[in-house]
Design an enzyme around this catalytic site. Sequence first.
Site, PDB file in Angstrom:
ATOM      1  N   GLU D  66       0.814  -1.221   0.000  1.00  8.58           N
ATOM      2  CA  GLU D  66       0.000   0.000   0.000  1.00  8.58           C
ATOM      3  C   GLU D  66       0.844   1.267   0.000  1.00  8.58           C
ATOM      4  OE1 GLU D  66      -0.643  -2.644   1.879  1.00  8.58           O
ATOM      5  OE2 GLU D  66      -2.717  -3.225   1.509  1.00  8.58           O
ATOM      6  N   HIS D 134     -10.235  -4.685  10.957  1.00 10.99           N
ATOM      7  CA  HIS D 134     -10.982  -4.597   9.694  1.00 10.99           C
ATOM      8  C   HIS D 134     -12.322  -3.893   9.867  1.00 10.99           C
ATOM      9  CE1 HIS D 134      -8.117  -7.589   8.245  1.00 10.99           C
ATOM     10  NE2 HIS D 134      -8.601  -7.462   7.035  1.00 10.99           N
TER      11      HIS D 134
HETATM   12  C1  LIG Z   1      -1.805  -4.598   4.728  1.00 15.07           C
HETATM   13  C2  LIG Z   1      -2.895  -5.449   4.165  1.00 15.07           C
HETATM   14  N1  LIG Z   1      -3.201  -5.326   2.865  1.00 15.07           N
HETATM   15  C3  LIG Z   1      -4.164  -6.075   2.302  1.00 15.07           C
HETATM   16  C4  LIG Z   1      -4.856  -6.987   3.048  1.00 15.07           C
HETATM   17  C5  LIG Z   1      -5.977  -7.831   2.429  1.00 15.07           C
HETATM   18  N2  LIG Z   1      -5.548  -9.216   2.278  1.00 15.07           N
HETATM   19  C6  LIG Z   1      -5.873 -10.156   3.182  1.00 15.07           C
HETATM   20  S1  LIG Z   1      -5.225 -11.642   2.813  1.00 15.07           S
HETATM   21  C7  LIG Z   1      -4.479 -11.048   1.442  1.00 15.07           C
HETATM   22  C8  LIG Z   1      -3.659 -11.946   0.576  1.00 15.07           C
HETATM   23  C9  LIG Z   1      -2.441 -12.452   1.272  1.00 15.07           C
HETATM   24  O1  LIG Z   1      -1.796 -13.356   0.450  1.00 15.07           O
HETATM   25  P1  LIG Z   1      -0.629 -14.289   0.971  1.00 15.07           P
HETATM   26  O2  LIG Z   1       0.324 -13.486   1.765  1.00 15.07           O
HETATM   27  O3  LIG Z   1      -0.090 -15.007  -0.187  1.00 15.07           O
HETATM   28  O4  LIG Z   1      -1.311 -15.301   1.988  1.00 15.07           O
HETATM   29  P2  LIG Z   1      -2.432 -16.369   1.712  1.00 15.07           P
HETATM   30  O5  LIG Z   1      -3.744 -15.655   1.947  1.00 15.07           O
HETATM   31  O6  LIG Z   1      -2.266 -16.862   0.334  1.00 15.07           O
HETATM   32  O7  LIG Z   1      -2.237 -17.422   2.727  1.00 15.07           O
HETATM   33  C10 LIG Z   1      -4.753  -9.695   1.266  1.00 15.07           C
HETATM   34  C11 LIG Z   1      -4.304  -8.869   0.137  1.00 15.07           C
HETATM   35  C12 LIG Z   1      -4.526  -7.084   4.411  1.00 15.07           C
HETATM   36  N3  LIG Z   1      -5.193  -7.913   5.230  1.00 15.07           N
HETATM   37  N4  LIG Z   1      -3.538  -6.325   4.927  1.00 15.07           N
END
Ligand SMILES: Cc1ncc(C[n+]2csc(CCOP(=O)(O)OP(=O)(O)O)c2C)c(N)n1
Lengths: 328, 328, 329, 329
Positions: D66, D134
């Site tokens: 971000e 959230h």
């Molecule tokens: C700082 C932040 N940005 C965006 C999000 C929204 N978000 C939640 S899970 C996720 C994807 C995370 O992907 P990854 O690190 O590959 O983990 P996975 O969910 O695949 O286990 C996102 C973008 C968040 N929770 N926090």
Amino acid sequence: MPPAKKPRSQLTRDDLLGLYRQIVLMMRFEERLLAESQAGNLRGSLHLAKGQEALPAGAGKALRPDDYLTMTYRGHGYALAKGVDLGRMAAEILGRRDGLCGGQGGKMHLFDPAHGLLGANGIVAGGIPTAVGAAWSSQHQGLGRVALTVFGDGAVNQGVAMESFNMAAVWKLPVIFLCENNLYAEMTPLGRSTAETDLAHRFAGFGMTTATFDGNDVLEVYDQVALAAAACRAGKGPVFLQAMTYRTCGHYQLDPGLGYRTKEEVAEWEAKSPAHRYAGWLTKEKHTDKAGLAKLESEALAAVDQAFSFALASPEPPVDKMLAGVFV
Amino acid sequence: MPPAKKPRSQLTRDDLLGLYRQIVLMMRFEERLLAESQAGNLRGSLHLAKGQEALPAGAGKALRPDDYLTMTYRGHGYALAKGVDLGRMAAEILGRRDGLCGGQGGKMHLFDPAHGLLGANGIVAGGIPTAVGAAWSSQHQGLGRVALTVFGDGAVNQGVAMESFNMAAVWKLPVIFLCENNLYAEMTPLGRSTAETDLAHRFAGFGMTTATFDGNDVLEVYDQVALAAAACRAGKGPVFLQAMTYRTCGHYQLDPGLGYRTKEEVAEWEAKSPAHRYAGWLTKEKHTDKAGLAKLESEALAAVDQAFSFALASPEPPVDKMLAGVFV
Amino acid sequence: MSVAGTLETLTFGQAVKAAIAEEMRRDERVVLLGEDVAHHGGMFQVTKGLIDEFGDERVLDTPISESGFIGMALGAALTGLRPVVELMFFDFSLVAMDQLFNQLAKTTAMSGGLPVPLVIRTQGGGYKGAAAQHSQMLEALFLHMPGLKVVAPSSPADAHGLLLSAIRDDNPVFFIEHKQLYAASGPVALGAEQPIGKAHVAREGSDVTIASYSYTLQQALQAADLLAADGVEAEVVDIRTLNPLDLDAVGASLCKTHHLVIAHEAHARCGFGADLAAQVQEKYFDELDAPVLRLCAADVPVPFAKNLEDAVLPSPDKIKSRVLECLGK
Amino acid sequence: MSVAGTLETLTFGQAVKAAIAEEMRRDERVVLLGEDVAHHGGMFQVTKGLIDEFGDERVLDTPISESGFIGMALGAALTGLRPVVELMFFDFSLVAMDQLFNQLAKTTAMSGGLPVPLVIRTQGGGYKGAAAQHSQMLEALFLHMPGLKVVAPSSPADAHGLLLSAIRDDNPVFFIEHKQLYAASGPVALGAEQPIGKAHVAREGSDVTIASYSYTLQQALQAADLLAADGVEAEVVDIRTLNPLDLDAVGASLCKTHHLVIAHEAHARCGFGADLAAQVQEKYFDELDAPVLRLCAADVPVPFAKNLEDAVLPSPDKIKSRVLECLGK
Ligand SMILES: Cc1ncc(C[n+]2csc(CCOP(=O)(O)OP(=O)(O)O)c2C)c(N)n1
Ligand SMILES: Cc1ncc(C[n+]2csc(CCOP(=O)(O)OP(=O)(O)O)c2C)c(N)n1
Ligand SMILES: [Mg+2]
Ligand SMILES: [Mg+2]
């Protein structure tokens, strides 16, 4: 230089069966969460880790009970494998008084310091520096504890994650960075968010030991985390582990998990699912037979049922204490 | 694969002398800043780049006038080399009405979009994503412009810097990351803030082309930036340049620059100072002689004197417009 | 070496340092970290020499990774240490907001009650020509987000006593120093805690109450002198701890003077002054003979040129004018 | 395809999307970026399908960075584009605060007047069991830091019209959507701008003024219905644009009702309500027959369990009680 024998060679038959039980326990626990969510008993988004169960099971086994852990919204399995009480965990996720955090945290904010759990997190990468701090604290106090922090392939692009990698490396802290590379962050495939998709390269750039391995093979996970923990305890500094895996469910309960992935790709990984593979190996190697597996499975189911009975019997949390303010 | 000839082979004698003039211009400009600071005419901290003058001079020459630039508090030389008006720059640094930003920005916040300058920055690494955005914008609009962002060895440990490296790499953006590795961040030596002190490794981990070179050799700087800019314009994506250099002054005007560094170390680098080395080369190669150099030096001094006369004659900025609010 | 129990004349900076040293001696769980705090002793030299007494195990220079090392401090606080973090400039808190607000400020509440014993010291404020990114007072952000105690002393004695309390507190405390105060000196009772949550009447008066804190409190005292010359007796209340807030102390003064001016260096909109004015008019509506007035920084980023910066930031004269306005004079 | 000039019934989400699409058609400098906004169409499906119409050159999926991509948007805005950024949750703004406040909000002032035409859309608020990280409404932080216009519509028509204005504005605009509003539908005059800086009387009344915005405005309207049943006629003012603030509109209503309650979902301390209360009592002191009261979230992180979350967040009933309290009933 790899050791002559893999750590798994030390595992007894009980240990081996325990790993299977842990995998199945997590599956049953998460299936029950999904059912409670669909029944309307569980609020908000639910992030399951279907298909990734080898990781918590193997990692939990490789750690000491007093080792530290931080994790993500997708970490239920790690908490269980770390020894957190099933009932209190279910109660927290259902928002009950007897939950780990008295119902204030919820499923994205599980804390249980008695079992080393220093927080699940709703912020991608948010808990990574906490683990680095716990590792520093352990080193400083001579506690011999290791900190494990688990995160996804998407989390490595969050600034604080990379700041943490560097700090751990420069101070040679006993922290294991376990990246569950499941190839997607939400709906974004890895190749769309990073040019170098072998994340081990990025970590090596910080001056860290790295290893990449099959994250769906529970014994391999055990080996890798055990080796990393031993290196940490020996003062050799942090280790980055890239576990290749896949969530065969959606990102959260309302995501069918398709659209951004093909049916074929999902099916391919379903065939490689940890429980399935490990069950095959256990029987092939004659550590147990179908009946033995079934017994472990029904034990797991019973434990989950009992946990949810406890949780559902727990009352709403009291409002007054919460409203009284945030300070201890 | 390196090209058969280095870009410097294209430089005319005028170009070569121009590089020397640029180095000296920056030196005289910064010396004058220090004098104004000591005289009490210049407010706040002043971060000089003594000993690092080859970098702005070489980089400025290698860029097109419409290329973009973001830089740090230590970037005066880059602004000058990019063509920013000396007088308006001096006026800004003195807080006058005719300054680049009408006296509102000050020396850490120089802006001059007409010359591609999208901001100096007081926040370590704060301007790096701006450059990535400018590069994206150039790519998107087909402008063929490159963005150069300059930062120090300490800045690579700031989260947003690393987020930016990754974004530039994944989208193959025309941005040059120029790291002035002067071995210290404020009073902290590089080895105390990162385990892998060859920063090129870190960048390579993001999937970027990297080069490490002598940042005190103005022709080498010119070559490296010119090659990087050509690669960017050819659509090959970002380039990381690690320029090895040293500030022979303190971190800011009140820091004697010792304590954390030995006299010997400083002296060693003073001997390698860009102006000195390049002057030697120019005369040895007979591009000019002592008198020729002296002429360039007095030209530079005159230009600086004129700029400060302009700046000192400029009135205080008007208060009302500033107080009227922040929106355009 | 300063000894607890004695009274010494110290600068604000020395008073801060004495509190840290005292706590490090008393409690080996107290550790220090931040940029250039160890070998260099901090940009403002507040931690100078502590590495010699306590070693580099307890006094740690960090990389330029504010998010990372503030997050680290949280991990350390959860596992047996009591970290004291130096954040070099208040302005840099903005690179670490998630760790500050989503992580450490929320941990106690989210976990259902875990203690988070850590202190973040920072230094803020203007008047030095440091321009928009090195002159800010951002306490309002820290008050809006529940979970952090926020302290902003105006004198060496308070700096010392409140920092002792902060380090001994089991909650995270955000401790604000002002760059203009470091050199100010005054008597300090070494080892004497000041309670977090109590305001303090810095000057008595009967005509109007001026509530302030940090460096602006010193300006408010100067304004009170100017006002006294004009025959107006201002009572000056040093808020000192912004969260928890001692509303009663302000109320007590107001019930005497029936006029309130709040002065601070942060911006006006959603600032501390807005917060206090809203609380005061709600609780003490009938005591107010005039609206609560505020004297804050203008709502623009702090500009560089001296005349512009002067136009934006508070001064004793501006506080005085505002007080006279409040009194209808 | 929606056509400018027609009146349609749209959900809030569709109204936002229609504004983006309209501007992307009209002005090729408008580009979109954020996490999963392109191929997936956004977590809340607001940008669904835009990649098909405008291509992946203009609709860009970003890494989870971000700070990085908000900073990128600034660079793009300074060099000829007009980026519209989606920040998936308001809560995640905390990882990007330096880029938001030290960089993009200050650029116009620091540079002496450069335009920064960009919009950051985000989604916030509670009521969904999304817990402490959230569920936040953080607008107060964005009001305290000068340099960003801040908009928080409560209806599809306003969402559409204000977003059109935001994208056409040469200043950075922070645009707040509430997760509880996406599904609400209403009439939208396609292509009709709503001016930034004007509040709007959402319901007329004579006994008391309720000032609110975003989802809480809808709760305020429900509270007004409940009050009407009890014989109290509340005038409900939809603030809509929090910066610039239309204080006159609040004042005009207050001069009629002489009672003001401010309702919002953000925390109380240094919140928007504190700010408005402070301004109102300063400017309209003599019009006030009672203190300005606020109904805000309790000052604790939003808890997870439903009964706890309900205890913390506003509701029509709580707004009603506060209004009755204000009226001394
Ligand atoms: C700082 C932040 N940005 C965006 C999000 C929204 N978000 C939640 S899970 C996720 C994807 C995370 O992907 P990854 O690190 O590959 O983990 P996975 O969910 O695949 O286990 C996102 C973008 C968040 N929770 N926090
Ligand atoms: C986010 C942030 N943290 C800390 C600082 C204070 N600071 C200013 S310059 C500096 C050192 C930067 O070192 P480096 O990147 O190597 O650049 P150099 O000064 O050596 O050119 C620090 C820590 C800052 N300005 N911004
Ligand atoms: Mg993933
Ligand atoms: Mg450096």
